[in-house]
Design a protein around this motif. Structure first.
Motif: not given
Length: 430
Positions: A53-61, A84-91, A368-369
């Motif tokens: 279990v990981t903190p939700g992934l963050v993708d700024v791009h 689906h990829g585990g990201f919970t915050t995106i830019g 996040a993070g």
């Protein structure tokens, strides 16, 4: 309503320990053992069965293509691909139609994101009007309307004067300026990395100095202006060297690298294959080695996918005519875990830091993070133990333009929660 995640594998100082996670009102209430005894029975129990279990992934791009380009992607499909990829915050980048270059346009996009997205979406405004011109946006206005950063991604700012003025405006407004670094006069109409492989295939090449020379210009402008200058999708050894030197000089510069530049090189292009066409292009093995070294010594701060979906038709034919870009949200963690962590180039903790903690910290995303009591319950449950095949028909993005389809990898995201709610889950019991 309380949710209890039982038997989760959580990273603590690079060690995986088995603990439970109690979620209440969208927040992590507690992490530990025997939480039922301390807090009473939960309304819902998810058995993680010793999965990571990981903190939700963050993708700024990320490119959501919405509005105006929804044949490629929408807010709904793009953010479900993120989950689906585990990201919970995106830019979300601003190269859409219309370009979010005014406070009113930004406010509308922020409202659409909040209504339609499955994960948290932070919205970029453009740096200049219509993203390719020289007229600057109202930096203070777009920030007040909800922009978290500015970028002309897809186009480099070509004149130093425009970039310096933009940096001053962004710095005054307290906005990060994220730069697509590309000197158009040096790209020469190329479609892949300039060098022996391009020559052999008879394809026009893009020189690496089209990227590194603009970074060299920009870091000095960033020093003069005081802006937080962020370099998008670094791809060359020279770029890493310039950024390393700038950091040593105390300039406020951060940068990202995309998964495909860490996993592939132009040596993998054995034929005219549009699935391997992206901008910046896949570089040489020497460049890839420099990117790995930059991750390890802290020059490169984070990993960002540059998720760029296209229709099937737009990625067919020759690299000379096909669109630039590949998808990345649904494949990033698994491909990187398999290629970098299982081979011991990185630790699991380093990968999580690069894909979650660091981007959140450096872009000021305090929600996040981190996996900790009091934080939003944004997390992913991942099976690290079993190999699986990346398949196009299992992707939820509209775009299937990925060179990783068919790869056998580890790190399958089984479930993603945002604010304590399951937004993606192959099995409600994980």
């Amino acid at each position: 309503m309380a949710t209890l995640i039982k038997n989760a594998k959580i990273l603590e100082a690079e060690q995986l320990t088995t603990q439970d996670i109690l979620i209440e009102n969208g927040l992590i209430k507690a992490i530990g053992h025997d939480l039922n005894q301390q807090y009473g029975p939960a309304d819902h129990v998810i058995c993680a069965a010793d999965r990571f279990v990981t903190p939700g992934l963050v993708d700024v791009h990320v490119h959501l293509r919405d509005p105006g380009l929804t044949e490629k992607e929408t807010i709904e499909t793009g953010t479900m691909a993120a989950a689906h990829g585990g990201f919970t915050t995106i830019g979300a980048m601003p190269n859409v139609d219309p370009v979010p270059d005014t406070p009113a346009k930004i406010a509308l996009m922020v409202a659409e994101n909040q209504t339609k997205a499955h994960v948290h979406v932070e919205q970029y405004a453009s740096i200049t009007t219509d993203r390719t011109g020289d007229e600057l946006v109202d930096f203070d206005g777009v920030k007040k309307a909800g922009a978290f950063a500015v970028s002309n991604d897809g186009s480099g700012v070509q004149t130093a004067g425009t970039m310096y003025q933009a940096m001053c405006g962004a710095a005054e407004a307290g906005l990060t300026l994220a730069a697509h670094v590309e000197d158009d006069s040096l790209t020469m109409g190329g479609v892949m990395n300039a060098g022996p492989v391009a020559d052999k295939l008879g394809l026009p090449g893009i020189m690496g100095i089209s990227e590194s020379s603009q970074i060299a210009r920009d870091v000095l402008l960033a020093e003069a202006s005081g802006v937080h200058y962020h370099v998008c999708h670094v791809s060359t050894a020279e770029s890493v060297r310039v950024i390393r030197d700038a950091k040593r000089a105390g300039i406020n510069v951060t940068c990202e690298v995309s998964p495909h530049h860490l996993l592939l090189t132009d040596a993998d292009i054995t034929m005219d294959n549009p699935m391997l066409k992206m901008n910046p292009p896949l570089r040489s093995p020497k460049d890839r080695a420099a990117l790995i070294a930059g991750l390890l010594d802290g020059t490169i701060d984070m990993i960002a996918t540059d998720h760029a979906p296209h229709t099937d038709a737009q990625k067919q034919g020759s690299m000379k005519t096909a669109a630039f870009g590949i998808t990345g949200l649904e494949t990033a963690f698994a491909t990187l875990y398999t290629a970098l962590v299982k081979t011991k180039l990185l630790t699991l903790g380093q990968l999580v830091d690069l894909m979650s903690t660091k981007p959140a910290q450096l872009f000021g995303l305090t929600h996040a993070g981190r996996l900790a009591p009091g934080q939003p319950a944004d997390l992913a449950i991942i099976d690290l133990a079993h190999e699986y095949e990346i398949k196009a028909d299992e992707m939820v993005s509209k775009g299937h333009n990925s060179p990783f389809i068919g790869w056998h990898v580890y790190g399958n995201v089984l479930m993603t929660l945002v604010d304590g709610q399951v937004v993606y889950g192959k099995d409600q019991q994980a």
